[in-house]
Write a protein that holds these residues in place. Structure first.
Motif, PDB file in Angstrom:
ATOM      1  N   GLY A  26       0.834  -1.209   0.000  1.00 16.50           N
ATOM      2  CA  GLY A  26       0.000   0.000   0.000  1.00 16.50           C
ATOM      3  C   GLY A  26       0.862   1.249   0.000  1.00 16.50           C
ATOM      4  O   GLY A  26       1.911   1.306  -0.643  1.00 16.50           O
ATOM      5  N   LEU A  27       0.451   2.255   0.757  1.00 11.73           N
ATOM      6  CA  LEU A  27       1.199   3.503   0.815  1.00 11.73           C
ATOM      7  C   LEU A  27       2.518   3.282   1.546  1.00 11.73           C
ATOM      8  O   LEU A  27       2.547   2.838   2.690  1.00 11.73           O
ATOM      9  CB  LEU A  27       0.375   4.584   1.526  1.00 11.73           C
ATOM     10  CG  LEU A  27       1.004   5.959   1.610  1.00 11.73           C
ATOM     11  CD1 LEU A  27       1.227   6.548   0.224  1.00 11.73           C
ATOM     12  CD2 LEU A  27       0.144   6.881   2.448  1.00 11.73           C
ATOM     13  N   VAL A  28       3.614   3.562   0.870  1.00  9.43           N
ATOM     14  CA  VAL A  28       4.949   3.348   1.426  1.00  9.43           C
ATOM     15  C   VAL A  28       5.532   4.658   1.941  1.00  9.43           C
ATOM     16  O   VAL A  28       6.207   4.691   2.966  1.00  9.43           O
ATOM     17  CB  VAL A  28       5.880   2.738   0.353  1.00  9.43           C
ATOM     18  CG1 VAL A  28       7.298   2.599   0.861  1.00  9.43           C
ATOM     19  CG2 VAL A  28       5.339   1.404  -0.126  1.00  9.43           C
ATOM     20  N   GLU A  29       5.273   5.740   1.212  1.00  8.81           N
ATOM     21  CA  GLU A  29       5.848   7.031   1.578  1.00  8.81           C
ATOM     22  C   GLU A  29       4.980   8.152   1.023  1.00  8.81           C
ATOM     23  O   GLU A  29       4.409   8.025  -0.056  1.00  8.81           O
ATOM     24  CB  GLU A  29       7.263   7.146   0.993  1.00  8.81           C
ATOM     25  CG  GLU A  29       7.929   8.465   1.224  1.00  8.81           C
ATOM     26  CD  GLU A  29       9.275   8.555   0.534  1.00  8.81           C
ATOM     27  OE1 GLU A  29      10.269   8.144   1.150  1.00  8.81           O
ATOM     28  OE2 GLU A  29       9.315   9.016  -0.621  1.00  8.81           O
ATOM     29  N   ALA A  30       4.911   9.238   1.771  1.00  9.00           N
ATOM     30  CA  ALA A  30       4.238  10.444   1.297  1.00  9.00           C
ATOM     31  C   ALA A  30       5.200  11.602   1.484  1.00  9.00           C
ATOM     32  O   ALA A  30       5.849  11.726   2.525  1.00  9.00           O
ATOM     33  CB  ALA A  30       2.955  10.693   2.081  1.00  9.00           C
ATOM     34  N   ARG A  31       5.292  12.427   0.467  1.00  4.13           N
ATOM     35  CA  ARG A  31       6.100  13.644   0.550  1.00  4.13           C
ATOM     36  C   ARG A  31       5.154  14.831   0.405  1.00  4.13           C
ATOM     37  O   ARG A  31       4.387  14.898  -0.544  1.00  4.13           O
ATOM     38  CB  ARG A  31       7.176  13.676  -0.531  1.00  4.13           C
ATOM     39  CG  ARG A  31       8.254  12.648  -0.290  1.00  4.13           C
ATOM     40  CD  ARG A  31       9.314  12.674  -1.395  1.00  4.13           C
ATOM     41  NE  ARG A  31      10.310  11.673  -1.155  1.00  4.13           N
ATOM     42  CZ  ARG A  31      11.488  11.911  -0.563  1.00  4.13           C
ATOM     43  NH1 ARG A  31      11.794  13.136  -0.191  1.00  4.13           N
ATOM     44  NH2 ARG A  31      12.343  10.939  -0.367  1.00  4.13           N
TER      45      ARG A  31
END
Length: 90
Positions: free
Chosen positions: A74-79
């Motif tokens: 799923g979501l691994v990283e958000a910047r």
């Protein structure tokens, strides 16, 4: 960098949130009270581990800056872009 406060807005016309009247105004007031030195502008990149086709089909037309990697987490990283640079949440 320490993140002491995160503001996000979810608008779902199907869900009837209790005490929702004035919610966005209350969030805005709380956000202003915290006094961020570097307010978020928007997402600069979302790294997603999973099926690109399924995600794009589910989201429909959008302008999210998504990057896909192998896997199914799923979501691994958000910047998050700010005037002073990106904040990375991994």
């Amino acid at each position: 960098m320490i993140i002491d406060h995160v503001v996000y807005v979810v608008r779902d016309p199907v869900i009837d949130w209790p005490n929702s009247e004035g919610r966005l105004q209350r969030w805005a007031q709380k956000y202003q009270r915290v006094g961020h030195a570097s307010a978020p502008i928007g997402f600069s990149e979302l790294t997603i581990s999973g099926s690109e086709g399924e995600m794009r089909d589910w989201l429909g037309p959008h302008e999210l800056p998504m990057r896909f990697v192998d896997g199914s987490s799923g979501l691994v990283e958000a910047r998050i872009a700010t005037p002073t640079g990106d904040i990375q949440i991994a």
